[in-house]
Design a protein around this motif. Sequence first.
Motif, PDB file in Angstrom:
ATOM      1  N   ILE A 118       0.846  -1.213   0.000  1.00  0.00           N
ATOM      2  CA  ILE A 118       0.000   0.000   0.000  1.00  0.00           C
ATOM      3  C   ILE A 118       0.869   1.245   0.000  1.00  0.00           C
ATOM      4  O   ILE A 118       0.620   2.196  -0.762  1.00  0.00           O
ATOM      5  N   LEU A 119       1.906   1.287   0.841  1.00  0.00           N
ATOM      6  CA  LEU A 119       2.780   2.460   0.885  1.00  0.00           C
ATOM      7  C   LEU A 119       3.504   2.635  -0.445  1.00  0.00           C
ATOM      8  O   LEU A 119       3.717   3.770  -0.901  1.00  0.00           O
ATOM      9  N   PHE A 120       3.868   1.532  -1.086  1.00  0.00           N
ATOM     10  CA  PHE A 120       4.486   1.619  -2.410  1.00  0.00           C
ATOM     11  C   PHE A 120       3.503   2.251  -3.408  1.00  0.00           C
ATOM     12  O   PHE A 120       3.878   3.104  -4.213  1.00  0.00           O
ATOM     13  N   ALA A 121       2.246   1.846  -3.350  1.00  0.00           N
ATOM     14  CA  ALA A 121       1.236   2.413  -4.249  1.00  0.00           C
ATOM     15  C   ALA A 121       1.053   3.902  -3.991  1.00  0.00           C
ATOM     16  O   ALA A 121       0.964   4.711  -4.932  1.00  0.00           O
ATOM     17  N   VAL A 122       1.015   4.270  -2.724  1.00  0.00           N
ATOM     18  CA  VAL A 122       0.829   5.679  -2.365  1.00  0.00           C
ATOM     19  C   VAL A 122       1.989   6.530  -2.873  1.00  0.00           C
ATOM     20  O   VAL A 122       1.785   7.576  -3.518  1.00  0.00           O
ATOM     21  N   ALA A 136       0.006  -2.014  -8.177  1.00  0.00           N
ATOM     22  CA  ALA A 136       0.232  -2.436  -6.790  1.00  0.00           C
ATOM     23  C   ALA A 136      -1.091  -2.633  -6.062  1.00  0.00           C
ATOM     24  O   ALA A 136      -1.272  -3.622  -5.336  1.00  0.00           O
ATOM     25  N   ILE A 137      -2.031  -1.713  -6.247  1.00  0.00           N
ATOM     26  CA  ILE A 137      -3.339  -1.844  -5.603  1.00  0.00           C
ATOM     27  C   ILE A 137      -4.067  -3.072  -6.125  1.00  0.00           C
ATOM     28  O   ILE A 137      -4.698  -3.820  -5.363  1.00  0.00           O
ATOM     29  N   ALA A 138      -3.984  -3.294  -7.424  1.00  0.00           N
ATOM     30  CA  ALA A 138      -4.692  -4.428  -8.036  1.00  0.00           C
ATOM     31  C   ALA A 138      -4.200  -5.767  -7.498  1.00  0.00           C
ATOM     32  O   ALA A 138      -4.956  -6.749  -7.492  1.00  0.00           O
ATOM     33  N   HIS A 139      -2.955  -5.816  -7.041  1.00  0.00           N
ATOM     34  CA  HIS A 139      -2.371  -7.067  -6.557  1.00  0.00           C
ATOM     35  C   HIS A 139      -2.621  -7.322  -5.075  1.00  0.00           C
ATOM     36  O   HIS A 139      -2.151  -8.329  -4.532  1.00  0.00           O
ATOM     37  N   ILE A 140      -3.324  -6.403  -4.423  1.00  0.00           N
ATOM     38  CA  ILE A 140      -3.607  -6.597  -2.996  1.00  0.00           C
ATOM     39  C   ILE A 140      -4.869  -7.437  -2.858  1.00  0.00           C
ATOM     40  O   ILE A 140      -5.973  -7.006  -3.188  1.00  0.00           O
ATOM     41  N   HIS A 141      -4.693  -8.641  -2.382  1.00  0.00           N
ATOM     42  CA  HIS A 141      -5.828  -9.559  -2.211  1.00  0.00           C
ATOM     43  C   HIS A 141      -5.480 -10.569  -1.117  1.00  0.00           C
ATOM     44  O   HIS A 141      -4.383 -11.135  -1.126  1.00  0.00           O
ATOM     45  N   PRO A 142      -6.385 -10.748  -0.167  1.00  0.00           N
ATOM     46  CA  PRO A 142      -7.667 -10.051   0.007  1.00  0.00           C
ATOM     47  C   PRO A 142      -7.457  -8.616   0.492  1.00  0.00           C
ATOM     48  O   PRO A 142      -6.365  -8.256   0.924  1.00  0.00           O
ATOM     49  N   LEU A 150      -7.382   0.734   4.122  1.00  0.00           N
ATOM     50  CA  LEU A 150      -8.363   0.925   3.052  1.00  0.00           C
ATOM     51  C   LEU A 150      -8.398   2.382   2.601  1.00  0.00           C
ATOM     52  O   LEU A 150      -8.482   2.676   1.398  1.00  0.00           O
ATOM     53  N   ALA A 151      -8.310   3.299   3.559  1.00  0.00           N
ATOM     54  CA  ALA A 151      -8.322   4.724   3.218  1.00  0.00           C
ATOM     55  C   ALA A 151      -7.061   5.118   2.458  1.00  0.00           C
ATOM     56  O   ALA A 151      -7.109   5.929   1.525  1.00  0.00           O
ATOM     57  N   LEU A 152      -5.922   4.539   2.829  1.00  0.00           N
ATOM     58  CA  LEU A 152      -4.688   4.804   2.092  1.00  0.00           C
ATOM     59  C   LEU A 152      -4.783   4.290   0.663  1.00  0.00           C
ATOM     60  O   LEU A 152      -4.318   4.945  -0.281  1.00  0.00           O
ATOM     61  N   MET A 153      -5.389   3.124   0.486  1.00  0.00           N
ATOM     62  CA  MET A 153      -5.598   2.607  -0.864  1.00  0.00           C
ATOM     63  C   MET A 153      -6.500   3.544  -1.668  1.00  0.00           C
ATOM     64  O   MET A 153      -6.263   3.806  -2.854  1.00  0.00           O
ATOM     65  N   ALA A 154      -7.535   4.055  -1.025  1.00  0.00           N
ATOM     66  CA  ALA A 154      -8.429   5.008  -1.693  1.00  0.00           C
ATOM     67  C   ALA A 154      -7.659   6.255  -2.105  1.00  0.00           C
ATOM     68  O   ALA A 154      -7.837   6.776  -3.223  1.00  0.00           O
TER      69      ALA A 154
END
Length: 410
Positions: A118-122, A136-142, A150-154
């Motif tokens: 998540i921090l990498f995506a941000v 990076a976000i797309a590969h986060i599962h679950p 979740l807010a950082l991903m947003a």
Amino acid sequence: MLPWALLAPGYASSLDQQRESAVELAREGRIDEAADRLRTLDNQFPNQPLLQADLIVVLRLSGDNAGIAARTAGLDPESVPDYAHMSWAAALRDQGEFTAAADVLRESRKRVGTSAQILFAVTSAEAGDIPAARQAIAHIHPLPESAHELALMAYALRQSGASHEALALANRARARDPQYALAFQEQAMALWMLGASNRAFAAMQERPDLFEDDIRHQADAEAIATDIRQALDIRAEMEAAGRHRERNRALDQALARVDGFLSRVPDTHPQHLRVRFDRVALLRELERMPEAIDAFEALPEPTAAPPFVRRAAADAYLAEQQPRAALPLYQSLIPEDEPPEASLLLDLYYTHIALEDYAAAADHLDEAYRHTPVWLSVGPDRDPIPNWERVDIDHLHAYDAAYRQDLGLA
């Protein structure tokens, strides 16, 4: 100095004991003392990976982000144990070094886990590397359960231009914790990016402490512009339904909101001028022409105002029988590389008629006639439809000819 892995056992044991002693100070909350000891050890024993990692973590705890940035400049992230990478990247991000922060996590993020991803995506989004952020976000599962993550991903998705996906994650974050600040911010910001400016501004007013004044003023100004557009649509519906006495009610409400904005937002703020522009156009739509002229002339640089403002002012001048003031404003709206809109040509026609310059008026009417087709194409597989604007021009062409006593042409 020998490489750390080849140090003599006694030497290594002494360094490890001193390092662990400093780390224990940090665990006890004695952060500054721990940082001082680790700095001393790092000066005595440079290039020791575990020592470097502990120093990064403790410096981050002490808030010395600049120190981390200075000490790690040019350092290969793979030479430092993974457990320090989150602190390292976060410090660089706080220093505004977004690309460097993303580089720290580029190889280690999958080893470190979801938080690192998540921090990498941000940081990638903040650095402008949109593909990397979205991937990076797309590969986060679950998806994480944490409202914060979740807010950082947003936030990362919104920064990447994916506002719909950002809103979905912000909604999910608020479902976990309705009052979580970052989730609340991202929900409002995503709504704003999606054009729901009134909903966004209402949310910002609910918790104004979470938003900078500039953001709230801009959202408010955009909500006002939305109100004006909707009020014009409502007026058209009212007129079509024959409800003429009520037709301007929504526009009057929009004007009240405009005046409220201008009274509370400093006149030095950029959004103040933007709303003053809207006010000129709004007064013209309400046919309050003298007020529209006064509002236009009170602008800092009236002739440099946006086209829609100059058009509104020109209309007001013409309606108030001031064609000499209207003419240069209309002329300033003529595009250089394409034919003018028919409505602008007709406004120029009426302006020249008011100035008794009948030859120039006829030229504008002829130009409107030439550039306005009789039929409009609506698609390759559909029949063309009548262009009612051309009908109006044809009528005016006939009336103009009759006025000139050219009854044959009429």
